[in-house]
Design an enzyme around this catalytic site. Structure first.
Site, short mmCIF file in Angstrom:
data_model
loop_
_atom_site.label_atom_id
_atom_site.label_comp_id
_atom_site.label_asym_id
_atom_site.label_seq_id
_atom_site.Cartn_x
_atom_site.Cartn_y
_atom_site.Cartn_z
N ASP A 154 0.87 -1.18 0.00
CA ASP A 154 0.00 0.00 0.00
C ASP A 154 0.91 1.24 0.00
N SER A 213 -9.62 5.59 -8.33
CA SER A 213 -9.79 6.35 -9.57
C SER A 213 -11.24 6.53 -10.03
N THR A 255 -5.38 7.14 0.08
CA THR A 255 -4.49 6.67 -0.99
C THR A 255 -3.97 7.84 -1.83
N THR A 276 -4.78 14.24 -13.42
CA THR A 276 -5.94 14.16 -14.31
C THR A 276 -6.44 15.55 -14.69
N ASP A 277 -7.10 15.63 -15.84
CA ASP A 277 -7.70 16.92 -16.25
C ASP A 277 -8.83 17.34 -15.33
N GLU A 278 -9.33 16.37 -14.51
CA GLU A 278 -10.47 16.71 -13.63
C GLU A 278 -10.11 17.73 -12.57
N TYR A 331 -13.11 12.68 -5.62
CA TYR A 331 -11.99 12.12 -6.37
C TYR A 331 -11.10 13.24 -6.91
N SER A 332 -11.70 14.19 -7.66
CA SER A 332 -10.86 15.22 -8.28
C SER A 332 -10.20 16.11 -7.22
N LYS A 335 -7.15 14.31 -6.01
CA LYS A 335 -6.06 14.37 -7.01
C LYS A 335 -5.45 15.78 -7.03
N ARG A 371 -16.52 14.17 -22.95
CA ARG A 371 -15.20 13.77 -22.47
C ARG A 371 -14.24 13.76 -23.66
N ASP A 422 -28.72 11.07 -12.94
CA ASP A 422 -27.41 11.66 -13.22
C ASP A 422 -26.48 11.52 -12.01
P1 NAD Z 1 -7.20 1.96 -11.88
O1 NAD Z 1 -8.26 2.15 -10.84
O2 NAD Z 1 -7.48 1.08 -13.05
O3 NAD Z 1 -5.88 1.39 -11.18
C1 NAD Z 1 -5.41 1.85 -9.96
C2 NAD Z 1 -4.35 0.87 -9.44
O4 NAD Z 1 -3.81 1.41 -8.22
C3 NAD Z 1 -4.89 -0.51 -9.12
O5 NAD Z 1 -4.02 -1.52 -9.59
C4 NAD Z 1 -4.95 -0.54 -7.59
O6 NAD Z 1 -4.78 -1.84 -7.04
C5 NAD Z 1 -3.79 0.38 -7.25
N1 NAD Z 1 -3.94 0.99 -5.92
C6 NAD Z 1 -5.05 1.59 -5.41
N2 NAD Z 1 -4.80 2.01 -4.14
C7 NAD Z 1 -3.51 1.68 -3.87
C8 NAD Z 1 -2.67 1.87 -2.74
N3 NAD Z 1 -3.11 2.47 -1.61
N4 NAD Z 1 -1.39 1.43 -2.81
C9 NAD Z 1 -0.93 0.82 -3.92
N5 NAD Z 1 -1.68 0.59 -5.02
C10 NAD Z 1 -2.96 1.02 -4.98
O7 NAD Z 1 -6.81 3.43 -12.33
P2 NAD Z 1 -6.33 3.97 -13.76
O8 NAD Z 1 -7.52 4.32 -14.55
O9 NAD Z 1 -5.32 3.06 -14.31
O10 NAD Z 1 -5.63 5.34 -13.31
C11 NAD Z 1 -4.25 5.37 -12.99
C12 NAD Z 1 -3.88 6.80 -12.62
O11 NAD Z 1 -4.15 7.66 -13.71
C13 NAD Z 1 -4.68 7.36 -11.43
O12 NAD Z 1 -3.80 8.13 -10.65
C14 NAD Z 1 -5.73 8.25 -12.09
O13 NAD Z 1 -6.09 9.30 -11.24
C15 NAD Z 1 -4.99 8.74 -13.32
N6 NAD Z 1 -5.81 9.07 -14.49
C16 NAD Z 1 -6.71 8.19 -14.99
C17 NAD Z 1 -7.41 8.51 -16.16
C18 NAD Z 1 -8.40 7.54 -16.78
O14 NAD Z 1 -9.09 7.91 -17.72
N7 NAD Z 1 -8.50 6.31 -16.32
C19 NAD Z 1 -7.22 9.74 -16.77
C20 NAD Z 1 -6.29 10.65 -16.23
C21 NAD Z 1 -5.59 10.28 -15.09
O1 TDX Z 2 -22.44 3.92 -16.10
C1 TDX Z 2 -21.98 5.02 -16.46
N1 TDX Z 2 -22.74 5.82 -17.27
C2 TDX Z 2 -22.32 7.05 -17.70
O2 TDX Z 2 -23.05 7.76 -18.41
C3 TDX Z 2 -20.68 5.49 -16.06
C4 TDX Z 2 -19.80 4.66 -15.16
C5 TDX Z 2 -20.27 6.74 -16.51
N2 TDX Z 2 -21.05 7.50 -17.30
C6 TDX Z 2 -20.56 8.82 -17.77
C7 TDX Z 2 -20.04 9.73 -16.67
C8 TDX Z 2 -19.00 10.55 -17.38
O3 TDX Z 2 -19.58 11.68 -17.99
O4 TDX Z 2 -19.43 8.59 -18.62
C9 TDX Z 2 -18.44 9.62 -18.46
C10 TDX Z 2 -17.11 9.02 -18.06
O5 TDX Z 2 -17.28 8.34 -16.84
P1 TDX Z 2 -16.09 8.10 -15.76
O6 TDX Z 2 -14.90 7.58 -16.44
O7 TDX Z 2 -16.66 7.29 -14.65
O8 TDX Z 2 -15.93 9.55 -15.18
P2 TDX Z 2 -14.96 10.77 -15.46
O9 TDX Z 2 -15.42 11.81 -14.53
O10 TDX Z 2 -14.93 11.12 -16.90
O11 TDX Z 2 -13.50 10.27 -14.93
C11 TDX Z 2 -12.53 9.60 -15.78
O12 TDX Z 2 -11.65 10.52 -16.38
C12 TDX Z 2 -10.68 11.15 -15.58
C13 TDX Z 2 -11.74 8.57 -15.00
O13 TDX Z 2 -12.61 7.61 -14.41
C14 TDX Z 2 -10.85 9.22 -13.97
O14 TDX Z 2 -10.08 8.24 -13.26
C15 TDX Z 2 -9.93 10.17 -14.70
O15 TDX Z 2 -9.11 10.89 -13.81
#
Ligand code: NAD
Ligand code: TDX
Length: 339
Positions: A59, A85, A100, A125-127, A153-154, A157, A217, A275
């Site tokens: 962790d 995330s 975390t 993240t852009d959020e 979440y945002s 971050k 998005r 929503d």
């Molecule tokens: P994810 O949820 O798929 O993966 C997160 C990973 O982190 C998992 O393997 C989980 O086991 C691990 N984790 C969680 N808590 C932990 C802890 N306390 N210690 C060690 N490991 C831990 O997430 P993702 O979508 O791959 O996102 C990765 C990173 O990118 C995040 O920081 C997220 O904020 C950022 N990000 C994601 C997106 C997106 O669209 N998914 C976009 C921009 C930024």
């Molecule tokens: O069931 C759903 N139906 C739906 O309409 C889900 C799960 C989502 N949505 C919508 C919500 C958002 O407008 O889809 C869009 C994308 O959903 P998410 O990925 O859950 O949310 P978002 O706020 O865009 O966040 C994502 O982008 C930035 C990632 O999950 C984050 O980890 C990243 O940082």
């Protein structure tokens, strides 16, 4: 060169591990992941026996465990993907996001200060910029856009980003931050909308679109994000923030319709549900800085990326079927049961 990657059993982290092992034969990768619900060790099966790869279950907020790994492994570069995330989960229960995403980031950076590294990179993240109105398509997030968050979440971050910049200014820690738009591609956890809609459509289940599906998005293929981080850790300027995005804005409803079309499923599966609270309207990244300074450009067009992604989910059914048949079922019932 030894790179410590946290969160490497998750979506983007695992894609980054594969990218780095493939593109950099001179790099060793140490992966640290707590294997939460979102982490999947089977995702890393193909690299587990690679002598350049090592996995540690830990962790990032566990100071003792993290210091021990740094002491034993002495990484040169740290890339922090580990995070909670999912926005919807943060709305239900914010606390683990604070532990975390904020405390975990501080512990990692303290370890970097104690043991010495050449670069700490924070995957953000852009959020953190909040959202943009739908009627102002001329507006984009730049690195100068004020931090203005909407969800727990945002906010977590954004807090981490501020800590990272503070560790740079106060302790001189050599940091960089990337703020990327929404990623899609292989190994995306099926709670996120693109894999969720693919899995539900394949099972002829309702496709839950939040509100009217008009939220926008800015989607980027995950490999393009991995290439951006690779460039930033090797060539990016210390203390800087880089926005990453591919100018690919799509409304949620249009993506869901596209998935139906690609899979030959009827749009009647689409179900409009309550929503998300505080739902951000539009994200749109201006990636000019990373293009100008580091020469980064996205390579995968959405039309190709979404086809590749759908094919991956068709070819790797066991990966996601195992997830949606387990503990995830309770989450789905709780989140969508009465929506
Ligand atoms: P994810 O949820 O798929 O993966 C997160 C990973 O982190 C998992 O393997 C989980 O086991 C691990 N984790 C969680 N808590 C932990 C802890 N306390 N210690 C060690 N490991 C831990 O997430 P993702 O979508 O791959 O996102 C990765 C990173 O990118 C995040 O920081 C997220 O904020 C950022 N990000 C994601 C997106 C997106 O669209 N998914 C976009 C921009 C930024
Ligand atoms: O069931 C759903 N139906 C739906 O309409 C889900 C799960 C989502 N949505 C919508 C919500 C958002 O407008 O889809 C869009 C994308 O959903 P998410 O990925 O859950 O949310 P978002 O706020 O865009 O966040 C994502 O982008 C930035 C990632 O999950 C984050 O980890 C990243 O940082």
């Amino acid at each position: 060169m030894k790179i410590l990657v946290t969160g490497g059993a998750g979506f983007i982290g695992s894609n980054f591990v594969f990218h780095m092992l493939d593109k950099h034969p001179d790099h060793d990768i140490i992966c640290v992941d707590a294997l939460t619900y979102a982490g999947n060790l089977s995702t890393l099966d193909s690299v587990m026996n690679d002598p350049r790869f090592k996995f540690f279950k830990a962790d990032i907020a566990d100071r003792e465990a993290i210091y021990k790994i740094f002491e034993d492994e002495k990484p040169d570069i740290v890339v922090n993907f580990a995070a909670e995330s999912h926005v919807d989960r943060s709305i239900e229960d914010p606390e683990i996001f604070l532990r975390t995403n904020i405390l975990g980031t501080a512990v990692l950076m303290d370890a970097c200060r104690k043991y010495g590294i050449t670069r700490y990179h924070q995957v953000s993240t852009d959020e953190v910029y909040g959202d943009l109105p739908l009627d102002r398509p001329d507006l984009f997030f730049t690195e100068e856009t004020p931090i203005h968050t909407s969800s727990p979440y945002s906010s977590s971050k954004a807090s981490a980003d501020l800590l990272v910049l503070a560790y740079h200014r106060t302790y001189g820690l050599p940091v960089t931050i990337s703020r990327c738009s929404n990623n899609y591609g292989p190994y995306h956890f099926p709670e996120k909308p693109i894999p969720l809609m693919i899995a539900n459509a394949l099972n002829d289940k309702p496709l839950p679109v939040y509100g009217e599906g008009l939220n926008v998005r800015d989607w980027l293929y995950v490999e393009d994000h991995c290439r951006a981080i690779d460039l930033i850790i090797h060539k990016g300027k210390v203390g800087e923030v880089y926005n990453v995005g591919g100018h690919n804005e799509m409304r949620n409803i249009d993506i869901v319709k596209l998935i139906c079309k690609e899979l030959g499923k009827p749009e009647s599966l689409i179900t409009f549900v309550t929503d998300r609270k505080g739902h951000d309207m539009r994200y749109a990244i201006d990636p000019e800085k990373i293009h100008r300074e580091l020469g980064w450009l996205p390579e995968t067009k959405f039309a190709d990326g979404i086809k590749k992604t759908i094919k991956w989910y068709l070819d790797n059914r066991s990966w996601w079927e195992e997830i949606i048949s387990g503990e995830y079922r309770n989450y789905y019932e709780k989140m969508y049961g009465n929506r």
